[in-house]
Design a protein around this motif. Sequence first.
Motif, PDB file in Angstrom:
ATOM      1  N   LYS A 116      35.272  47.880  40.732  1.00 37.16           N
ATOM      2  CA  LYS A 116      35.790  48.367  39.461  1.00 37.16           C
ATOM      3  C   LYS A 116      36.509  47.273  38.672  1.00 37.16           C
ATOM      4  O   LYS A 116      36.667  47.392  37.470  1.00 37.16           O
ATOM      5  CB  LYS A 116      36.689  49.581  39.662  1.00 37.16           C
ATOM      6  N   SER A 154      48.166  47.586  42.652  1.00 37.32           N
ATOM      7  CA  SER A 154      47.493  46.382  42.176  1.00 37.32           C
ATOM      8  C   SER A 154      48.500  45.409  41.567  1.00 37.32           C
ATOM      9  O   SER A 154      49.615  45.793  41.235  1.00 37.32           O
ATOM     10  CB  SER A 154      46.447  46.796  41.139  1.00 37.32           C
ATOM     11  N   GLY A 207      44.850  44.705  46.114  1.00 34.40           N
ATOM     12  CA  GLY A 207      46.101  44.695  45.363  1.00 34.40           C
ATOM     13  C   GLY A 207      46.776  43.355  45.197  1.00 34.40           C
ATOM     14  O   GLY A 207      47.791  43.260  44.508  1.00 34.40           O
ATOM     15  N   GLU A 251      39.942  45.180  50.503  1.00 35.33           N
ATOM     16  CA  GLU A 251      39.214  45.504  49.267  1.00 35.33           C
ATOM     17  C   GLU A 251      39.848  44.745  48.126  1.00 35.33           C
ATOM     18  O   GLU A 251      40.815  45.211  47.514  1.00 35.33           O
ATOM     19  CB  GLU A 251      39.318  47.005  48.980  1.00 35.33           C
ATOM     20  N   GLY A 293      39.870  42.995  44.437  1.00 41.03           N
ATOM     21  CA  GLY A 293      39.222  43.026  43.134  1.00 41.03           C
ATOM     22  C   GLY A 293      39.780  41.943  42.232  1.00 41.03           C
ATOM     23  O   GLY A 293      39.217  40.860  42.092  1.00 41.03           O
ATOM     24  N   ARG A 294      40.935  42.240  41.651  1.00 40.66           N
ATOM     25  CA  ARG A 294      41.573  41.336  40.697  1.00 40.66           C
ATOM     26  C   ARG A 294      41.664  39.883  41.192  1.00 40.66           C
ATOM     27  O   ARG A 294      41.334  38.949  40.460  1.00 40.66           O
ATOM     28  CB  ARG A 294      42.992  41.852  40.408  1.00 40.66           C
ATOM     29  N   TYR A 332      39.455  43.918  35.130  1.00 44.81           N
ATOM     30  CA  TYR A 332      39.881  45.065  34.328  1.00 44.81           C
ATOM     31  C   TYR A 332      39.857  44.727  32.830  1.00 44.81           C
ATOM     32  O   TYR A 332      40.716  45.163  32.064  1.00 44.81           O
ATOM     33  CB  TYR A 332      41.262  45.579  34.791  1.00 44.81           C
TER      34      TYR A 332
END
Length: 381
Positions: free
Chosen positions: A48, A190, A227, A265, A267-268, A363
């Motif tokens: 995402k 996050s 996160g 996991e 992401g950022r 994002y």
Amino acid sequence: MFDNQIIERFKQIETPFYYYDLNLLNRTLATVKRLADSYNFHVHYAMKANSNDQLLKVISSYGFGADCVSGGEVLKALETGFDRKHIVFAGVGKSDKEMINALEKDIFCFNCESTQEIEVLNELAKKIDKTAFIAVRINPNVEANTHKYIATGKDENKFGINRIELDAIVDLVKKSSHIRLIGIHFHIGSQIQNLDNFKNLCTRINEIQDWFESKGIPLTEINVGGGLGINYQEPDKEEITDFENYFGIFHQHLQVKPHQRVHFELGRSIVAQCGSLISKVLYIKKGVNKQFAILDAGMNILIRPALYQAYHKIENITSNSSETATYEVVGPICESADFFGKDVSLPITQRGDLIAVRSAGAYGEVMMSLYNLKEQAKSVF
Ligand SMILES: *Cc1c(COP(=O)(O)O)cnc(C)c1O
């Protein structure tokens, strides 16, 4: 960050657009891979954060798994080279259709977030004669010290199963013929920069693990979520975030049994720094006690400042002026929340200058909207 050659190239491209530095992405991925492998940790990319096909193909080529939060993301992960055996599916509101599709694709694991979801998943799996492998997402009530909209691991949040429900979960799983509980899952928020929060998470996970063990339930998968934060203030000083200390915390504080695997996991921390939003100044406008630099990109293209009061470093990459002035850098959208920065010091800025909004790889593009029917930003690599 941007050399003259690339700026000359930017001048030829219609703005606004997202620019992705694939070299930096590759260096980031190589760092994550090397460190995770050294601890035998399994990393899933949280799609995402950015589900641009080109980036996904690069990320999947490193052999990482995918963390998905919708049926659309599960399908996209499969299309862009992620292995179904390394796909996890999280989210508080998975629809029946999304769960059936994921069951049919035989993904690795569902991260389940409520008793009712487990009941429904069991029924659906039974209907199509599949077994659903699940981890229960537990809300550990751990502080994340982040913006309240991106904190997810406290009692007041909608995410995860509350500890007072754990007994009921265990009973439910035991009587669910098409559910196999293989692990526990956590994700406390996050843009977490204080690693002590992750240390506290480890402590809670150790306690929760002991509890499951006392109930005679063996768990092979421990998923600690994502996160990890990045440096929005000084992106060039910390292009690649401190994965070393981050993984080190879990290695040091998480009690892992020999038969267990640890999953992350992220992401950022993987994609944020490789992306910049490149936009053009349309107008400079005088206000009372301030001046506005009005860009051709706004909250329709990058919503983080409006949504989370997020800070992004803003640079004028084409001005030759040695003088600076203070600007409120805003977009064209009919909302007062449509700004990228207040009191931004820039070299004297004029119509036509190119502005880079840095650290926009996570994002950003994924949250682009049709609001005001402005044109969408393309991506450039
Ligand atoms: C958003 C999300 C992540 C990724 O968070 P980052 O802060 O981008 O690393 C991981 N797991 C779950 C369940 C999420 O919802």
